[in-house]
Motif scaffolding. Sequence first.
Motif, mmCIF file in Angstrom:
data_model
loop_
_atom_site.group_PDB
_atom_site.id
_atom_site.type_symbol
_atom_site.label_atom_id
_atom_site.label_comp_id
_atom_site.label_asym_id
_atom_site.label_seq_id
_atom_site.Cartn_x
_atom_site.Cartn_y
_atom_site.Cartn_z
ATOM 1 N N SER A 256 0.779 -1.244 0.000
ATOM 2 C CA SER A 256 0.000 0.000 0.000
ATOM 3 C C SER A 256 0.807 1.289 0.000
ATOM 4 O O SER A 256 0.234 2.377 0.016
ATOM 5 C CB SER A 256 -0.963 0.003 1.189
ATOM 6 N N SER A 257 2.146 1.203 0.013
ATOM 7 C CA SER A 257 2.950 2.424 -0.082
ATOM 8 C C SER A 257 4.342 2.065 -0.576
ATOM 9 O O SER A 257 4.732 0.879 -0.585
ATOM 10 C CB SER A 257 3.075 3.111 1.288
ATOM 11 N N GLY A 258 5.086 3.092 -0.968
ATOM 12 C CA GLY A 258 6.470 2.893 -1.399
ATOM 13 C C GLY A 258 7.340 2.399 -0.255
ATOM 14 O O GLY A 258 8.199 1.530 -0.439
ATOM 15 N N THR A 259 7.118 2.955 0.922
ATOM 16 C CA THR A 259 7.880 2.534 2.109
ATOM 17 C C THR A 259 7.738 1.032 2.321
ATOM 18 O O THR A 259 8.717 0.315 2.540
ATOM 19 C CB THR A 259 7.345 3.273 3.360
ATOM 20 N N GLU A 260 6.499 0.573 2.231
ATOM 21 C CA GLU A 260 6.208 -0.839 2.460
ATOM 22 C C GLU A 260 6.830 -1.708 1.359
ATOM 23 O O GLU A 260 7.320 -2.815 1.631
ATOM 24 C CB GLU A 260 4.685 -0.988 2.450
ATOM 25 N N TYR B 6 16.364 8.388 -1.186
ATOM 26 C CA TYR B 6 15.326 8.164 -0.172
ATOM 27 C C TYR B 6 14.563 6.908 -0.540
ATOM 28 O O TYR B 6 14.232 6.693 -1.709
ATOM 29 C CB TYR B 6 14.369 9.361 -0.129
ATOM 30 N N HIS B 7 14.305 6.096 0.454
ATOM 31 C CA HIS B 7 13.591 4.840 0.189
ATOM 32 C C HIS B 7 12.447 4.634 1.153
ATOM 33 O O HIS B 7 12.150 3.501 1.550
ATOM 34 C CB HIS B 7 14.575 3.673 0.271
ATOM 35 N N GLY B 8 11.807 5.718 1.584
ATOM 36 C CA GLY B 8 10.732 5.589 2.557
ATOM 37 C C GLY B 8 11.304 5.667 3.967
ATOM 38 O O GLY B 8 12.509 5.846 4.156
ATOM 39 N N ALA C 42 16.000 11.218 -7.119
ATOM 40 C CA ALA C 42 15.121 12.380 -7.265
ATOM 41 C C ALA C 42 14.509 12.811 -5.940
ATOM 42 O O ALA C 42 13.444 13.420 -5.901
ATOM 43 C CB ALA C 42 14.016 12.060 -8.283
ATOM 44 N N ASN C 43 15.192 12.496 -4.845
ATOM 45 C CA ASN C 43 14.667 12.876 -3.541
ATOM 46 C C ASN C 43 15.612 13.793 -2.773
ATOM 47 O O ASN C 43 15.388 14.086 -1.604
ATOM 48 C CB ASN C 43 14.387 11.629 -2.702
ATOM 49 N N ASN C 44 16.650 14.252 -3.433
ATOM 50 C CA ASN C 44 17.594 15.187 -2.823
ATOM 51 C C ASN C 44 17.986 16.100 -3.955
ATOM 52 O O ASN C 44 19.147 16.232 -4.305
ATOM 53 C CB ASN C 44 18.810 14.411 -2.288
ATOM 54 N N PHE D 186 16.398 -1.753 -7.703
ATOM 55 C CA PHE D 186 16.154 -0.397 -8.185
ATOM 56 C C PHE D 186 14.890 0.114 -7.493
ATOM 57 O O PHE D 186 13.817 -0.495 -7.640
ATOM 58 C CB PHE D 186 15.944 -0.382 -9.703
ATOM 59 N N ASP D 187 15.029 1.205 -6.759
ATOM 60 C CA ASP D 187 13.842 1.824 -6.176
ATOM 61 C C ASP D 187 13.292 2.798 -7.212
ATOM 62 O O ASP D 187 13.802 3.905 -7.381
ATOM 63 C CB ASP D 187 14.199 2.534 -4.868
ATOM 64 N N GLU D 188 12.267 2.344 -7.904
ATOM 65 C CA GLU D 188 11.666 3.135 -8.982
ATOM 66 C C GLU D 188 10.328 3.724 -8.542
ATOM 67 O O GLU D 188 9.414 3.887 -9.357
ATOM 68 C CB GLU D 188 11.504 2.275 -10.242
ATOM 69 N N GLY E 189 5.714 2.668 -6.642
ATOM 70 C CA GLY E 189 4.687 3.318 -5.840
ATOM 71 C C GLY E 189 4.177 4.487 -6.677
ATOM 72 O O GLY E 189 4.288 4.471 -7.900
ATOM 73 N N LYS E 190 3.667 5.504 -6.033
ATOM 74 C CA LYS E 190 3.266 6.728 -6.730
ATOM 75 C C LYS E 190 2.430 6.447 -7.991
ATOM 76 O O LYS E 190 1.270 6.094 -7.854
ATOM 77 C CB LYS E 190 4.491 7.613 -6.967
ATOM 78 N N ILE E 191 2.981 6.529 -9.204
ATOM 79 C CA ILE E 191 2.177 6.407 -10.432
ATOM 80 C C ILE E 191 1.373 5.102 -10.482
ATOM 81 O O ILE E 191 0.245 5.072 -10.988
ATOM 82 C CB ILE E 191 3.080 6.516 -11.691
HETATM 83 C C1 LIG Z 1 8.154 8.381 -2.270
HETATM 84 C C2 LIG Z 1 9.255 7.401 -2.254
HETATM 85 C C3 LIG Z 1 9.276 6.305 -1.374
HETATM 86 C C4 LIG Z 1 8.262 6.140 -0.285
HETATM 87 O O1 LIG Z 1 6.977 5.972 -0.769
HETATM 88 P P1 LIG Z 1 5.727 6.292 0.211
HETATM 89 O O2 LIG Z 1 4.547 5.891 -0.599
HETATM 90 O O3 LIG Z 1 5.808 7.762 0.521
HETATM 91 O O4 LIG Z 1 5.914 5.453 1.419
HETATM 92 C C5 LIG Z 1 10.270 5.358 -1.512
HETATM 93 N N1 LIG Z 1 11.222 5.481 -2.458
HETATM 94 C C6 LIG Z 1 11.248 6.525 -3.301
HETATM 95 C C7 LIG Z 1 12.302 6.582 -4.356
HETATM 96 C C8 LIG Z 1 10.280 7.527 -3.218
HETATM 97 O O5 LIG Z 1 10.343 8.580 -4.037
#
Ligand SMILES: *Cc1c(COP(=O)(O)O)cnc(C)c1O
Length: 418
Positions: free
Chosen positions: A112-116, A141-143, A207-209, A235-237, A263-265
């Motif tokens: 349910s989220s990128g963190t997860e 950043y990886h959550g 893309a988080n810094n 790869f954290d995409e 996550g996201k899209i």
């Molecule tokens: C947003 C993001 C996360 C975390 O996703 P959440 O849905 O906010 O938990 C993890 N990795 C990357 C690369 C992100 O941009």
Amino acid sequence: MSNETLFQEALTHFPGGVSSPVRAFRAVGGTPKFFKKASGAWFEDEDGQRFLDLCMSWGPLILGHAHPDILAAVNEAMQEGLTFGAPSRRELSLARKIKEMVPFIEKMRFVSSGTEAVMSALRAARGFTGRERILKFEGCYHGHSDGLLVKAGSGLVTFGAPTSAGVPKAIAELTSVVTLDDMETLERTFAEIGGELAAAIIEPIPANNGLLLQRPEFLKRLRELCTQHGVVLIFDEVISGFRVAPGGAAERLGITPDMATYGKIIGGGMPVGLYGGRKDIMGVVAPDGPVYQAGTLSGNPVAMAAGLATMEKLTPAFYASLEANAEKWAAAFETIPGLHCPRYGSLLWPLFQDGVRRSDAVKGEAISVFNRLHKALLGQGVYLPPSGYEVAFLSAAHGEAELARFKQAAAAVAKDFA
Ligand SMILES: *Cc1c(COP(=O)(O)O)cnc(C)c1O
């Protein structure tokens, strides 16, 4: 009620008045905008003012706010039930679409989220390899899971140190941290602890810094080192996936990881995350294997419908057009004196500095000028992400009229930055 009244009340309910920290506007100053409603590239706040949105919920809205086809798909799914806690056909439709777009995803699981997604991918990698240490890169950043809120500690090949209170030192020490673009430390780390690493995780397009675009050699070398040492490359995409190409950064860079997180899209504006990759690695996940991971709302039918309605639009032609458009937006940003705008696909990083590839190279001065720009553009009805360390996101709804409006705003503030 006004933004200000709502925010004063919010401060009594939530830490900092917000449900996620960067929304608090602490970096740029002022009162956060309370979004009332949004459509396309625009939103209206609770004061009744309209803004051109360049933050776009931090990435999910590649088609724009409240896209009619997504709303229709959500509405249809919703009428059939909000959640089942059991298998349902929409999970399969989205999975099929994902495999079509990202061929190396042989097996996957929805969360349910990128963190997860990231947290679960790391657990699977540890279960698969039987190793405990992981490698991450400073500036990615990886959550917010414990093992990833970590920076480099002191010492040569370092044990990581927590970047957040509440993260146990013992957990942080299992994470080693290498600076982006630092080939020498990368080599040394693998030479020293390659055999102890379960996984190396990276945002292939960090893309988080800000947008810390890497030299392809760095990512290629990381791939080789992981293969040599039996380390699972993840790869954290969560941002780059389905944003920079149908197959994300992996496709554009021509590098295939062992696993990837999304996550996201993928949720089209609803909470969805996904991890997946090689089927031998995914084979350790319960109930097939011994790595436990579960979720009450995982594969939620309404969220699946929103994701699928989004992904169905994401053709190669869609990306070509978004990219051509993004080029014009970057050029429009650069009409502001001193501003540079590195870009990858539809990700833009407006910064008063040039050529940054690692997080420690960002100058404090560049960020303070950004904070001034944020305020100035907000005064012109343009909403940038409220931090100089965040990228701006474009969508298919950022058309000619929006660009013209943005150019006007940029021209109006330009003299303050000359
Ligand atoms: C947003 C993001 C996360 C975390 O996703 P959440 O849905 O906010 O938990 C993890 N990795 C990357 C690369 C992100 O941009």
